[in-house]
Design an enzyme around this catalytic site. Structure first.
Site, PDB file in Angstrom:
ATOM      1  N   ASP A  10      46.145  20.450  40.281  1.00 31.96           N
ATOM      2  CA  ASP A  10      47.175  21.382  40.737  1.00 31.96           C
ATOM      3  C   ASP A  10      48.552  20.784  40.535  1.00 31.96           C
ATOM      4  OD1 ASP A  10      45.272  23.256  41.403  1.00 31.96           O
ATOM      5  OD2 ASP A  10      45.112  22.589  43.476  1.00 31.96           O
ATOM      6  N   LYS A  32      39.414  21.035  37.667  1.00 30.92           N
ATOM      7  CA  LYS A  32      39.812  22.428  37.890  1.00 30.92           C
ATOM      8  C   LYS A  32      41.207  22.667  37.343  1.00 30.92           C
ATOM      9  CE  LYS A  32      41.179  24.132  41.976  1.00 30.92           C
ATOM     10  NZ  LYS A  32      42.411  24.949  41.729  1.00 30.92           N
ATOM     11  N   HIS A  63      41.177  39.495  39.210  1.00 31.90           N
ATOM     12  CA  HIS A  63      41.077  40.601  40.169  1.00 31.90           C
ATOM     13  C   HIS A  63      41.890  41.767  39.607  1.00 31.90           C
ATOM     14  CE1 HIS A  63      41.266  41.849  44.721  1.00 31.90           C
ATOM     15  NE2 HIS A  63      40.836  42.813  43.931  1.00 31.90           N
ATOM     16  N   ASP A  64      41.198  42.699  38.964  1.00 34.52           N
ATOM     17  CA  ASP A  64      41.882  43.812  38.324  1.00 34.52           C
ATOM     18  C   ASP A  64      40.849  44.918  38.098  1.00 34.52           C
ATOM     19  OD1 ASP A  64      43.735  45.363  36.667  1.00 34.52           O
ATOM     20  OD2 ASP A  64      44.794  43.461  36.354  1.00 34.52           O
ATOM     21  N   ILE A  65      41.198  45.907  37.307  1.00 36.01           N
ATOM     22  CA  ILE A  65      40.231  46.963  37.017  1.00 36.01           C
ATOM     23  C   ILE A  65      39.077  46.370  36.213  1.00 36.01           C
ATOM     24  CG2 ILE A  65      42.009  48.758  37.129  1.00 36.01           C
ATOM     25  CD1 ILE A  65      41.941  48.841  34.064  1.00 36.01           C
ATOM     26  N   PRO A  66      37.882  46.986  36.271  1.00 41.82           N
ATOM     27  CA  PRO A  66      36.694  46.391  35.641  1.00 41.82           C
ATOM     28  C   PRO A  66      36.870  46.032  34.172  1.00 41.82           C
ATOM     29  CG  PRO A  66      36.031  48.159  37.103  1.00 41.82           C
ATOM     30  CD  PRO A  66      37.533  48.192  37.064  1.00 41.82           C
ATOM     31  N   ASN A  67      37.460  46.895  33.387  1.00 41.24           N
ATOM     32  CA  ASN A  67      37.581  46.634  31.956  1.00 41.24           C
ATOM     33  C   ASN A  67      38.470  45.423  31.686  1.00 41.24           C
ATOM     34  OD1 ASN A  67      37.043  47.559  29.151  1.00 41.24           O
ATOM     35  ND2 ASN A  67      39.262  47.742  29.108  1.00 41.24           N
ATOM     36  N   THR A  68      39.558  45.316  32.433  1.00 37.99           N
ATOM     37  CA  THR A  68      40.472  44.184  32.249  1.00 37.99           C
ATOM     38  C   THR A  68      39.804  42.873  32.641  1.00 37.99           C
ATOM     39  OG1 THR A  68      42.416  45.566  32.623  1.00 37.99           O
ATOM     40  CG2 THR A  68      42.685  43.202  32.977  1.00 37.99           C
ATOM     41  N   THR A 116      40.494  29.651  51.728  1.00 31.46           N
ATOM     42  CA  THR A 116      40.431  28.720  52.858  1.00 31.46           C
ATOM     43  C   THR A 116      41.784  28.568  53.562  1.00 31.46           C
ATOM     44  OG1 THR A 116      40.676  26.894  51.276  1.00 31.46           O
ATOM     45  CG2 THR A 116      38.455  27.402  52.034  1.00 31.46           C
ATOM     46  N   ARG A 177      39.139  17.933  52.934  1.00 35.29           N
ATOM     47  CA  ARG A 177      40.110  16.904  53.326  1.00 35.29           C
ATOM     48  C   ARG A 177      39.371  15.687  53.879  1.00 35.29           C
ATOM     49  NH1 ARG A 177      42.912  19.677  50.823  1.00 35.29           N
ATOM     50  NH2 ARG A 177      44.913  20.660  51.331  1.00 35.29           N
ATOM     51  N   GLY A 206      41.520  18.128  45.880  1.00 36.08           N
ATOM     52  CA  GLY A 206      42.805  18.060  45.198  1.00 36.08           C
ATOM     53  C   GLY A 206      43.647  16.923  45.701  1.00 36.08           C
ATOM     54  N   ARG A 207      44.459  17.209  46.710  1.00 33.35           N
ATOM     55  CA  ARG A 207      45.433  16.237  47.205  1.00 33.35           C
ATOM     56  C   ARG A 207      44.831  14.905  47.655  1.00 33.35           C
ATOM     57  NH1 ARG A 207      48.741  20.999  50.235  1.00 33.35           N
ATOM     58  NH2 ARG A 207      46.803  22.061  49.711  1.00 33.35           N
TER      59      ARG A 207
END
Length: 232
Positions: A10, A32, A63-68, A116, A177, A206-207
């Site tokens: 990140d 990641k 997270h969008d319309i199914p085709n996208t 989270t 953590r 991550g951190r």
């Protein structure tokens, strides 16, 4: 143990990300690449990490319309990533389209349930009538019924999700953590060892590794804490 740790790169600097990958070589098997890094590094960065011999978790939370979303999943799979994420709250049609696009590619889709960084009060603010635990379980069941191969959830919900979806589904836990760390912007957090003890297949760290004075030693320490669980 190293293959169960996913290190979150990140940062908005591809150079910094690749330096972290180099430092952690041999201690971590998966990295990641998320929404902060991908706009700067793009597909080329993913390729460079893979060419260095590591798996990539592409965490763009489609997270969008199914085709996208179906098209986005095809593009992610073409990069050869091990994991890619979609939002479970995108609904049945979107999840089904995503699963169909990933089928046979070697990329496992992970459905993100409840971030989270959110708790029950936050969910109520945006109109959810369910608390985090119940919402996670319901969204996980929906995603798996649509053909999604894995779930992202807090370790606090791992046991309930496993009971709901069965053994063949990959469970990935963020919000990890160390005991001495502050929670930061996370609210539903656990230690690495506790996440594995509760049933997570992979933990996203991550951190605690990235910001450590010695990232390699921090990764080794997490591995050792997890290993002690299996030595008992």
């Amino acid at each position: 143990m190293k293959d169960r740790i996913i290190v979150a790169l990140d940062t908005d600097s591809p150079g910094t990300a690749l330096a972290i990958v180099e430092v952690l070589a041999g201690e971590v098997g998966i990295f990641k690449v998320g929404m902060e890094l991908f706009p700067r590094g793009g597909p080329e960065l993913v390729r460079r990490i893979r060419e260095a011999g590591f798996d990539v978790f592409l965490d763009l939370k489609f997270h969008d319309i199914p085709n996208t979303v179906a098209g986005a999943v095809r593009s992610a799979a073409a990069l050869g990533v091990k994991f890619a994420t979609v939002h479970a709250s995108g609904g049945r049609a979107m999840l089904t389209a995503a699963a169909e696009s990933a089928r046979g590619t070697g990329t496992t889709l992970l459905a993100v349930t409840v971030l989270t960084s959110l708790d029950d009060a936050d969910l109520a603010d945006v109109g959810f009538s369910l608390g985090a635990a119940e919402a996670v379980e319901r969204l996980a069941g929906l995603a798996v019924s649509c053909g999604i191969g894995g779930i992202v959830c807090s370790a606090m919900e791992v046991a309930a999700v496993r009971a709901r979806v069965g053994k063949g589904v990959t469970l990935v836990t963020p919000g990890v953590r160390m005991p001495e760390d502050t929670a930061g912007d996370q609210k539903r957090v656990v230690t690495p060892a506790d996440a594995i003890r509760r049933g997570a297949d992979y933990i996203v760290v991550g951190r605690p590794i990235r910001n450590a004075a010695d990232p390699r030693k921090a990764a080794e320490d997490i591995q050792a804490r997890i290993a002690r669980l299996f030595a008992r």
